[in-house]
Design a protein around this motif. Structure first.
Motif, mmCIF file in Angstrom:
data_model
loop_
_atom_site.group_PDB
_atom_site.id
_atom_site.type_symbol
_atom_site.label_atom_id
_atom_site.label_comp_id
_atom_site.label_asym_id
_atom_site.label_seq_id
_atom_site.Cartn_x
_atom_site.Cartn_y
_atom_site.Cartn_z
ATOM 1 N N MET A 262 0.582 -1.176 -0.276
ATOM 2 C CA MET A 262 0.325 0.252 0.297
ATOM 3 C C MET A 262 0.925 1.305 0.161
ATOM 4 N N ALA A 263 1.902 1.532 0.944
ATOM 5 C CA ALA A 263 3.149 2.532 1.199
ATOM 6 C C ALA A 263 3.858 2.641 -0.441
ATOM 7 N N LYS A 264 3.921 1.316 -1.339
ATOM 8 C CA LYS A 264 4.432 1.981 -2.086
ATOM 9 C C LYS A 264 3.710 2.177 -3.474
ATOM 10 N N ALA A 265 2.227 1.907 -3.459
ATOM 11 C CA ALA A 265 1.715 2.386 -4.399
ATOM 12 C C ALA A 265 1.561 3.874 -4.193
ATOM 13 N N ALA A 266 1.067 4.441 -3.014
ATOM 14 C CA ALA A 266 1.112 5.337 -2.452
ATOM 15 C C ALA A 266 2.203 6.568 -2.749
ATOM 16 N N ALA A 267 2.831 5.966 -3.133
ATOM 17 C CA ALA A 267 4.503 6.473 -2.950
ATOM 18 C C ALA A 267 4.456 7.021 -4.972
ATOM 19 N N PHE B 129 2.015 7.792 7.206
ATOM 20 C CA PHE B 129 2.040 7.803 8.743
ATOM 21 C C PHE B 129 2.018 6.221 8.516
ATOM 22 N N PHE B 130 2.768 5.681 9.599
ATOM 23 C CA PHE B 130 3.126 4.366 10.499
ATOM 24 C C PHE B 130 3.348 4.660 11.520
ATOM 25 N N GLU B 131 2.122 3.529 12.116
ATOM 26 C CA GLU B 131 2.122 2.867 13.501
ATOM 27 C C GLU B 131 3.575 1.532 13.744
ATOM 28 N N VAL C 120 11.100 2.759 4.396
ATOM 29 C CA VAL C 120 11.200 4.083 3.630
ATOM 30 C C VAL C 120 11.774 3.636 2.935
ATOM 31 N N GLY C 121 13.390 3.194 2.780
ATOM 32 C CA GLY C 121 13.801 3.476 1.584
ATOM 33 C C GLY C 121 13.749 3.014 0.456
ATOM 34 N N ASP C 122 12.802 2.366 0.356
ATOM 35 C CA ASP C 122 12.158 1.761 -1.156
ATOM 36 C C ASP C 122 10.988 2.634 -1.245
ATOM 37 N N ILE C 123 10.671 3.833 -0.162
ATOM 38 C CA ILE C 123 10.134 4.237 -0.992
ATOM 39 C C ILE C 123 10.531 5.861 -1.207
ATOM 40 N N PHE C 124 12.003 5.784 -0.525
ATOM 41 C CA PHE C 124 12.552 7.265 -1.675
ATOM 42 C C PHE C 124 13.354 6.457 -3.170
#
Length: 266
Positions: free
Chosen positions: A213-218, A226-228, A253-257
């Motif tokens: 989900m996070a990588k799709a949003a990136a 937002f990460f818990e 986070v590294g993948d997102i960057f």
């Protein structure tokens, strides 16, 4: 990139401080606008017997200690209007829970503090409906026109965490990330987006889907995440099934960057 991260709730002091210490490298990353997140009271737990947190007074003491020891800016949610003023003296971002995002008195009380306001989109609302909560904050702060630029200057953000799909699931419509940026900077809540609401006496989740989900949003493009997170989500006192281990979050986070760099977002 904005990153709001930390445990779901303020647990015992030692656990909170251990998590805060593990997040120090992220806070020192020059690419990151870092905020430590936790809740002093989880007022919307499914069960009456579930752990809620230390409460407002004790919670604010812990947040103050975190700020002094680590130099972090901090985020917490408020559920009642009376909580805004005392919290706003210490907290850098007041977060409006998704179920309460239409509550005028709560929004206005948050707007009257010096804190930024992060409004979570209700699971029952379309993206365009989020113009109105933003408008309530901006109007209270003396701004009439609702747009990204005005919200950015006034410290008003919107947060996507999915929409209710049937009775036991959430689905993220990635179009919302684009549409809501007409009104304010958008934060993607990757961990609550994988919740499975009200599975018996607790809320469940599947953290295995958080990286997807996070990588799709990136790739779509957002202003932050937002990460818990927790050292050991299996023993977390709230939202453990959808939280990330701290070390796993660093990899994500590294993948997102990498995605943002490849698409020219940075």
């Amino acid at each position: 990139m904005k990153i709001l991260t930390g445990p779901c709730v303020l647990e015992d002091r030692d656990t909170v401080m251990r998590i805060a210490e593990k997040l120090k490298p992220l806070s020192e990353d020059k690419r990151v606008e870092f905020y430590f997140k936790a809740s002093f009271d989880k007022a919307n737990r499914t069960s009456l017997s579930s752990f809620r947190g230390p409460g407002l007074d004790e919670g604010l003491k812990i947040f103050q200690e975190i700020k002094e020891q680590f130099g972090y800016k901090v985020v917490t949610d408020i559920h009642e209007s009376y909580q805004a003023a005392p919290a706003g003296e210490i907290i850098d971002i007041l977060q409006i829970p998704a179920f309460l995002c239409r509550q005028t008195d709560l929004l206005v009380a948050a707007a009257k503090t010096p804190a930024k306001v992060n409004i979570k989109k209700g699971q029952f609302l379309a993206a365009d409906a989020m113009k109105h909560p933003v408008e309530k904050i901006l109007n209270t702060r003396g701004i009439t026109e609702v747009n990204y630029e005005n919200s950015d200057k006034a410290g008003v953000w919107l947060c996507e965490r999915g929409n209710t799909f049937g009775y036991g699931a959430l689905v993220v419509d990635m179009r919302n990330l684009v549409l809501m940026r007409n009104y304010a900077p958008v934060i993607f809540d990757a961990t609550h987006s994988v919740q499975i609401p009200s599975t018996g006496g607790t809320t469940g989740g599947n953290s295995a889907f958080v990286p997807t989900m996070a990588k799709a949003a990136a790739a779509v493009g957002v202003d932050g995440f937002f990460f818990e997170t927790h050292i050991n989500p299996s023993v977390a006192l709230s939202d453990g099934p959808n939280m990330l281990k701290v070390d796993d979050m660093y990899k994500l986070v590294g993948d997102i960057f990498a995605i943002q760099d490849a698409l020219g977002y940075n």
